[in-house]
Design an enzyme around this catalytic site. Structure first.
Site, PDB file in Angstrom:
ATOM      1  N   PRO A 115       0.811  -1.223   0.000  1.00  0.00           N
ATOM      2  CA  PRO A 115       0.000   0.000   0.000  1.00  0.00           C
ATOM      3  C   PRO A 115       0.848   1.278   0.000  1.00  0.00           C
ATOM      4  CG  PRO A 115      -0.765  -1.571   1.652  1.00  0.00           C
ATOM      5  CD  PRO A 115       0.563  -2.054   1.172  1.00  0.00           C
ATOM      6  N   GLU A 116       0.601   2.125  -0.986  1.00  0.00           N
ATOM      7  CA  GLU A 116       1.217   3.456  -1.015  1.00  0.00           C
ATOM      8  C   GLU A 116       0.086   4.447  -1.271  1.00  0.00           C
ATOM      9  OE1 GLU A 116       4.959   3.780  -3.009  1.00  0.00           O
ATOM     10  OE2 GLU A 116       5.527   1.732  -2.533  1.00  0.00           O
ATOM     11  N   LYS A 122      -0.934   8.114   3.487  1.00  0.00           N
ATOM     12  CA  LYS A 122      -1.179   6.688   3.637  1.00  0.00           C
ATOM     13  C   LYS A 122      -2.193   6.394   4.734  1.00  0.00           C
ATOM     14  CE  LYS A 122       3.543   5.600   2.197  1.00  0.00           C
ATOM     15  NZ  LYS A 122       4.764   4.851   2.547  1.00  0.00           N
ATOM     16  N   ASN A 151       8.027   2.624  -0.665  1.00  0.00           N
ATOM     17  CA  ASN A 151       9.289   2.063  -1.145  1.00  0.00           C
ATOM     18  C   ASN A 151       9.281   1.769  -2.640  1.00  0.00           C
ATOM     19  OD1 ASN A 151      11.916   1.407  -0.222  1.00  0.00           O
ATOM     20  ND2 ASN A 151      11.447  -0.762  -0.460  1.00  0.00           N
ATOM     21  N   ARG A 175      14.747  -1.105   4.374  1.00  0.00           N
ATOM     22  CA  ARG A 175      13.848  -1.551   3.317  1.00  0.00           C
ATOM     23  C   ARG A 175      14.664  -1.987   2.107  1.00  0.00           C
ATOM     24  NH1 ARG A 175       8.270   1.321   3.445  1.00  0.00           N
ATOM     25  NH2 ARG A 175       8.141   2.031   5.594  1.00  0.00           N
TER      26      ARG A 175
END
Length: 273
Positions: A2-3, A51, A165, A250
């Site tokens: 999810p972004e 977000k 990311n 990440r």
């Protein structure tokens, strides 16, 4: 993952299913709100902020949720089998006579007064998909820490809200720089292009079930998740290494030929020719 685009689409689906309707089912499965009962109240709207998801409910209440890495909201019709995961992963259920919204694996779920929303989203920078989007302010935020690696700065939601990311990696590829290049080393014309690209990509993907950053059939992303596979532009093996965002490391993908700037050694056994 999810972004900002995923959250925007989730908010639109939740809004379409719940807004303007009275809740006939309310079940918040977190200890703090286990006794909260929202039945009989009307859902006013569901608004994305970066977000974050803000479900506003009659009586001055807001249900704040955040999907983080693998949270999701699913919408079901009456009698439809719930299939978003096992029952122990359900954190919230909001139902009306027509639809039921079920929140799975939600790491953040908070019931607060609507008047207090700034407490949970007031720290965010301009939202790439929101009415407050301001590229000039976002750029100024980024430039306040010129020695910070670009990838870290893009993930910091205080600078601009909505990039995760995946977009971090894809934007750096499209700019032709590594995520470890400092913000101050980014040429001014590329800094301006960065924000235009970010807005364009998130806007293009907010209605898509599958995120795309390329125009090549069968290839959705340029570098993200493509370690050891050939770069779509030059054929060099895409590499992967870890980069922090201020909270945790990440996986970060880049092409060592197409992208200029500093980079760490790739993960052992990954990202080499």
């Amino acid at each position: 993952m999810p972004e900002g685009d995923t959250v925007w689409l989730t908010a639109r689906r939740l809004h379409g299913a719940l807004a303007g309707r009275t809740l006939t089912l309310s079940d918040l499965r977190v200890p703090r709100y286990a006794t909260a009962d929202l039945t009989g109240r009307t859902v006013l709207d569901v608004t994305p902020r970066g977000k974050h998801l803000l479900t506003r409910i009659e009586g001055g209440l807001t249900l704040h949720s955040h999907l983080k890495m693998d949270g999701s909201w699913k919408i079901y019709a009456p009698g439809q089998r719930w299939s978003g995961g096992p029952g122990h992963q359900i954190r919230a259920v909001l139902g009306t006579a027509e639809k039921t919204a079920v929140g799975y694996r939600l790491p953040v779920l908070e019931l607060l007064r609507t008047a207090d929303e700034e407490r949970v989203v007031g720290h965010l920078g301009p939202d790439l998909l929101g009415p407050d989007w301001d590229s000039g302010r976002a750029l100024a935020n980024l430039l306040e820490a010129p020695a910070r690696p670009l990838g870290e700065a893009l993930l910091d939601q205080r600078n601009l809200a909505g990039i995760g990311n995946v977009y971090k990696c894809e934007l750096c590829f499209l700019l032709g720089v590594t995520p470890w290049l400092t913000v101050g080393e980014l040429p001014p014309e590329r800094a301006a292009l960065l924000l235009a690209l970010a807005e364009k990509l998130l806007d293009a993907n907010r209605d898509r079930p599958v995120r795309r950053t390329t125009a090549q059939p069968g290839q959705n992303l340029f570098v993200y998740g493509r370690a050891l596979r050939p770069c779509l532009r030059c054929g060099t093996s895409v590499r992967v290494a870890d980069q922090g965002d201020g909270s945790r490391e990440r996986p970060t993908y880049w092409c060592p030929t197409c992208q200029k700037g500093p980079a760490p050694a790739p993960r052992r056994g990954a990202g080499f020719r």
